[in-house]
Design an enzyme around this catalytic site. Structure first.
Site, PDB file in Angstrom:
ATOM      1  N   ASP A 305       0.839  -1.197   0.000  1.00 25.10           N
ATOM      2  CA  ASP A 305       0.000   0.000   0.000  1.00 25.10           C
ATOM      3  C   ASP A 305       0.876   1.249   0.000  1.00 25.10           C
ATOM      4  O   ASP A 305       1.879   1.308   0.720  1.00 25.10           O
ATOM      5  CB  ASP A 305      -0.892  -0.016   1.243  1.00 25.10           C
ATOM      6  N   HIS A 322       3.320   3.298  -9.333  1.00 26.50           N
ATOM      7  CA  HIS A 322       3.135   1.868  -9.586  1.00 26.50           C
ATOM      8  C   HIS A 322       4.435   1.238 -10.108  1.00 26.50           C
ATOM      9  O   HIS A 322       4.765   0.095  -9.763  1.00 26.50           O
ATOM     10  CB  HIS A 322       1.992   1.642 -10.575  1.00 26.50           C
ATOM     11  N   LEU A 416      11.413 -20.733  -3.570  1.00 25.32           N
ATOM     12  CA  LEU A 416      10.430 -19.812  -2.999  1.00 25.32           C
ATOM     13  C   LEU A 416       9.175 -19.859  -3.850  1.00 25.32           C
ATOM     14  O   LEU A 416       9.257 -19.828  -5.084  1.00 25.32           O
ATOM     15  CB  LEU A 416      10.987 -18.378  -2.967  1.00 25.32           C
TER      16      LEU A 416
END
Length: 541
Positions: A305, A322, A416
């Protein structure tokens, strides 16, 4: 200026000169070569010409005895300046460089500044009292001057773009200093500020000794703070050039941020180990995890956020926020790998985000698709398995294709698991799962009284996704916003005021440290959670 096949005229020698520059960059500065490949083909040869010439200049300044170096460098400098005045060269690398300078009418004072700085570094052991001295007398001349040359090719928007491009390349040069620390210290060369050493009661010789570990950690922390200032200063430059050139600057900035994160992890160990050269392509090298003492969360979920607020605070358009958030996501993956985290999930685009403007949605989807495409080989090489969690019927086609391709490419990786939640909403996921179970009950394949947690789990978007151990939300907000409600039942929550684009390995390490300090009982004496049909139990602290 528009590049075309006829731009070299009838000169095969000139074409060969540009090709020689690209070869120099590819062999000596692989990360920079990778970044340059994101530029339009029209300007790539010229950027390679600038950097190919600097590679050769740096090599002449480094190789051979001190006396021989200085003599050879003086000749190289004199020949370069003479050829720039005449506009002609027969040297295979300088020919392309001279042609580039004249085609684009580049500022030759910048070239003289660069050459004078390299000559001074070649002639004497570096001694800089303060970071301001290091920046003014070395970083600016070695890196900033070169950045101002190539940024002039990228449609810069005013003189501020030149200054910030200088800061960007200076930050890259600091990465180079940290990469070369062991070799430079062994040779008696230390570029780091003497004032910072004295303040902590240290001398240059102490940097190799490994003693005074606490003071050495503090010294490296101070250098990281200097480095961070440069990175923060440089960040807005990514929006100050033509749109088609912005991915190049984003890649360069990420290329400076990743070694910064690595040095943050190593602290004083970096004095002995240095940092690995950054590679953002398929040649990325896996490194062993270096977890701190204490339990490491098996599954970390992050609500990313603050992109828009980050951009607004810097006077940048929202899409630049972004883009910066995309860099932070790649840094997060690298940080998770280095801390030994096995599962990482990020909230990339929620079902509620469809309420944003069409322009912002288009920019966001383009950014996500570009980021996935550009980072695909890097993630794959590092052993990362990428999974998409969310609805698959509404997302922009190019983004959906990129995500699906990444899932297929990385499906066998096991270092991962990186789950990207796109068009995801927790309530919608649970509603869809309940609907599927109801259909099974109507069909008679399951009795309502037999339905258990494992039955609902197998109808979730990613049935094998384990429970979340640690949830992190950035930007200071303190809510879960409909993110993975089924998986967050016993998660530890950490709320961080950092805006997402500024989130780095140090912040994730702090969150993991906070997690390790908590006693997790899961509502029982045993401290073991009641599982919902998953194969991987949550880690206990």
């Amino acid at each position: 200026m528009v590049w075309s096949e006829g731009a070299f005229g009838d000169s095969p020698e000139l074409r060969e000169a540009y090709e020689a520059c690209e070869t120099e960059v590819r062999q000596s500065l692989a990360a920079l070569w990778t970044a340059t490949d994101t530029l339009p083909a029209a300007v790539r040869p010229f950027v390679h010409a600038i950097h190919g010439w600097t590679v050769q200049t740096d090599r002449i300044a480094d190789e051979g005895s001190p006396e021989g170096r200085q003599e050879r460098f003086a000749r190289w400098q004199a020949d370069t300046l003479a050829e720039l005045r005449s506009g002609r060269s027969t040297h295979p690398v300088r020919r392309a460089f001279v042609d580039t300078v004249h085609r684009w009418d580049l500022d030759q004072a910048l070239i003289e500044e660069y050459l004078d700085t390299v000559r001074a570094d070649c002639a004497a052991v570096p001694v800089f009292e303060t970071f301001a001295d290091l920046r003014r007398d070395y970083l600016r001349g070695i890196a900033g001057s070169v950045a101002e040359l190539w940024v002039a090719l990228l449609e810069p928007r005013g003189p501020e773009a030149l200054r910030l491009a200088s800061a960007l390349f200076e930050a890259c040069q600091v990465a180079d200093i940290f990469e070369d620390l062991p070799a430079d210290l062994a040779a008696g060369r230390c570029y780091l500020p003497r004032e910072d050493l004295r303040r902590l009661g240290l001398e240059v010789g102490d940097l190799r000794s490994g003693v005074h570990r606490q003071a050495l950690d503090a010294f490296v922390d101070v250098q990281l703070a200097h480095w961070r200032e440069l990175l923060d200063e440089a960040a807005p430059v990514t929006g100050m050039v033509g749109v088609q050139y912005q991915p190049f600057l984003h890649t360069l900035l990420l290329g400076a941020q990743l070694p910064y994160d690595e040095a943050t992890l190593l602290r004083s160990q970096v004095l002995a180990d240095g940092v690995d050269p950054t590679s953002l392509d398929g040649s990325a090298r896996r490194r062993p995890a270096r977890p701190d003492q204490g339990p490491v969360p098996g599954h970390v979920a992050v609500i990313m956020d603050g992109n828009r607020r980050w951009a607004e605070a810097r006077g940048l358009p929202v899409p630049q926020g972004h883009r910066a958030g995309e860099r932070a996501a790649l840094r997060l993956v690298n940080a998770a790998l280095r801390l030994g985290i096995r599962h990482l999930s990020v909230y990339t685009f929620s079902t509620e985000n469809w309420g944003r403007s069409p322009e912002e949605l288009t920019a966001l989807f383009d950014t996500l698709a570009d980021g996935i495409t550009q980072g695909a080989q890097w993630l794959h090489r590092l052993g990362v398995q990428v999974r998409w969690c969310g609805r698959r019927d509404r997302i922009d086609t190019s983004l959906a294709s990129a995500l699906t391709l990444m899932e297929s490419m990385t499906c066998h990786n096991d270092v991962l698991t990186f789950t990207v939640c796109v068009d995801y909403g927790g309530r919608e996921e649970l509603t869809a799962a309940a609907r599927a179970l109801a259909a099974e009950a109507v069909a008679g394949t399951i009795r309502p009284e037999d339905i258990g947690p494992a039955d609902l789990t197998r109808h979730l978007y990613v049935p094998e996704l384990p429970d979340v151990d640690l949830l992190v939300r950035t930007s200071g907000e303190q809510r879960i916003s409909n993110f993975l409600p089924w998986h967050l039942s016993y998660a530890e929550l950490v709320f961080d005021s950092t805006l997402w684009p500024d989130y780095d390995l140090a912040r994730l390490r702090d969150a993991v440290t906070a997690y390790a300090a908590r006693e997790r009982r899961f509502g029982s004496r045993s401290g073991l959670p009641a599982q919902a049909g998953r194969e991987e139990p949550a880690r206990t602290g």
